[in-house]
Every structure is written in structure tokens, then in C-alpha cells.
Design a protein around this motif. Structure first.
Motif: not given
Length: 260
Positions: A92-114
Motif C-alpha cells: 500500500h503506497d509502496g509500503a509492504i507488510s506481511a500478515e500471519y493470520d490464516a493457516l489453512t487453505g494454502f495452495c503452495f508447495a506443489e504449485e511452487a515446485l511446478g
């Protein structure tokens, strides 16, 4: 990087319009987050999430492989010291921030390796970074989300679930407290969603070790994935319904299914 291209041409003007519109939305969702061009959730969005954008990057890769891989790298770069991934990254306005709330519903591991296969298998730095990140995340899950040590991963609040706050699946439990009916939280919940994600993570780690020629670790991590599958079936599978159901803090089946 492998050069990619895609096209779709049909005499059906309605089908062509759908394709052209989808392509336009996809490409206009690529935006600059700092020095990275990444895929956001929509043309108007200022966020990338771990439950959709890495999955979407698999489609984007045919058009813009660099931006697709940058989307993965953004989550590698914002992984916490304890191993937890951000579920969302905002710009937002060039500032980057990370959120660490949700822990389920991830689509990541297999997709990143692909996406790795689009690098002509030369980007060992990407592969090593992905392996390290997945192993750290696996360690985080089992150190912090199996507090009763029963080999079933737990989530501790609605904010950690894919559905988030306000869904009917997490209604309070009514208990009798000395003749008075009280409502208490069902959390922590033993989560089939989180267990399934961990199976995918462990199988992906095994595949990366196999790509690196380390058959011993590949076998080890596949066995670890099979262990999680076994506990998932043993703890959460209800055979008569053919589905997995979460359990509340008492170990009781939560007989509500949603998209997960």
C-alpha cells in the motif's frame, strides 16, 4: 528461463470474449511489490495470498514466468524466523507488510515446485530456497500446532482458518456449568485441512530431494507424508459419510462440511 506463450482463437465469439476477458484480468493483476512484479488477487487488489496467488501463478507462468516465480519468492522472503509463512502480503503506497493470520487453505508447495520446471532445471538456488522454506514450515507446524502430541495438527482460532471469522462451522459449544448453560469456544480444533496441507508439503519435500539425487531423504519424507495420511484417516475420517471432519477441543466430531 524457458520462453512461454499461449493463445486461444475460436469462431465462437462468446467463448472468445470469455477467454479474452480472463486473460485481460489475469495480466492486469500483475503489479509491482517493491522490486518484484507479482500476481495479486485482482486488478484492484493490493494483496497476494497463499491460498490463491501461487495457484494462479501456475496459470500466469504461460504468460509471464518471471512474475509467476516472483510471487513464490515473495512468500519465501517474508517467512518468519520460526518458520511460519505469511498468508498474505500487502503493498500500500509502496509500503509492504506481511500478515500471519490464516493457516489453512494454502495452495503452495506443489504449485511452487511446478514452477521450477519452467527454469530448464537450472535454478538450483530457487529449488534450495523452496526446500529450506518447506522444511522450516513443517517443523513450525509440528512444534506449535500439535500441543497435545496426538499426531493431529490443530488450529487455535477462527482467524487461522480459511473461512475466517463469522462462519457457522465454528459455533460455540453449549455446556452445563453447575446447572447453568454456557457457551464456550470449540477451539483448538484438530484440522483435516491443515493435515492435508502437511501431506502435500511432505510429498513435495520428498520430490525436491529426489530431484537433487538424494534418494535416502526422498524416501524418508515420503514415509513422513504417509504417516500424516494415516493419522488423518485414523483421527478424522468418517467412513459412513466418505469425508473428513474436524474435531473440537473435546475430541467430538464437528459435523459440518464447508468448501474445505
Amino acid at each position: 528461463m524457458i520462453k512461454t506463450a499461449t493463445s486461444f482463437i475460436t469462431d465462437n465469439k462468446y467463448l472468445q470474449a470469455i477467454y479474452d476477458s480472463a486473460e485481460r484480468v489475469l495480466l492486469s493483476s500483475v503489479k509491482a511489490f517493491g522490486d518484484r512484479r507479482v500476481l495479486t488477487t485482482s486488478p484492484d487488489a493490493e494483496i497476494i495470498t497463499l491460498n490463491s496467488e501461487v495457484l494462479g501463478a501456475a496459470t500466469l507462468a504461460a504468460y509471464d514466468t518471471e512474475a509467476a516465480m516472483n510471487t513464490v519468492k515473495a512468500f519465501l522472503a517474508t517467512q518468519r524466523e520460526d518458520g511460519r509463512f505469511a498468508d498474505g502480503i500487502r503493498c500500500h503506497d509502496g509500503a509492504i507488510s506481511a500478515e500471519y493470520d490464516a493457516l489453512t487453505g494454502f495452495c503452495f508447495a506443489e504449485e511452487a515446485l511446478g514452477l521450477y520446471y519452467l527454469t530448464r532445471k537450472k535454478d538450483d538456488e530457487y529449488l534450495d530456497a523452496l526446500l529450506s522454506a518447506l522444511e522450516r514450515f513443517d517443523t513450525y507446524l509440528w512444534e506449535h500446532h500439535d500441543l497435545n502430541f496426538n499426531n493431529c495438527l490443530e488450529v487455535f482460532s477462527e482467524t487461522e482458518t480459511e473461512e475466517g471469522v463469522g462462519t457457522g462451522r465454528f459455533t460455540p459449544i453449549k455446556v452445563d456449568h453447575y446447572g447453568e448453560v454456557r457457551e464456550v469456544s470449540p477451539f483448538p480444533i484438530e484440522s483435516g485441512d491443515l493435515m492435508a496441507s502437511n501431506v502435500a508439503i511432505r510429498h513435495t519435500i520428498a520430490r525436491i530431494y529426489a530431484l537433487r539425487g538424494d534418494s535416502e531423504n526422498a524416501k524418508l519424507w515420503n514415509l513422513k507424508a504417509i504417516d500424516v495420511q494415516a493419522y488423518l484417516k485414523q483421527s478424522l475420517w468418517v467412513g459412513g459419510t466418505g469425508a473428513c471432519f474436524d474435531r473440537d477441543y473435546r475430541g467430538s466430531i464437528m459435523d459440518v462440511l464447508s468448501i474445505n
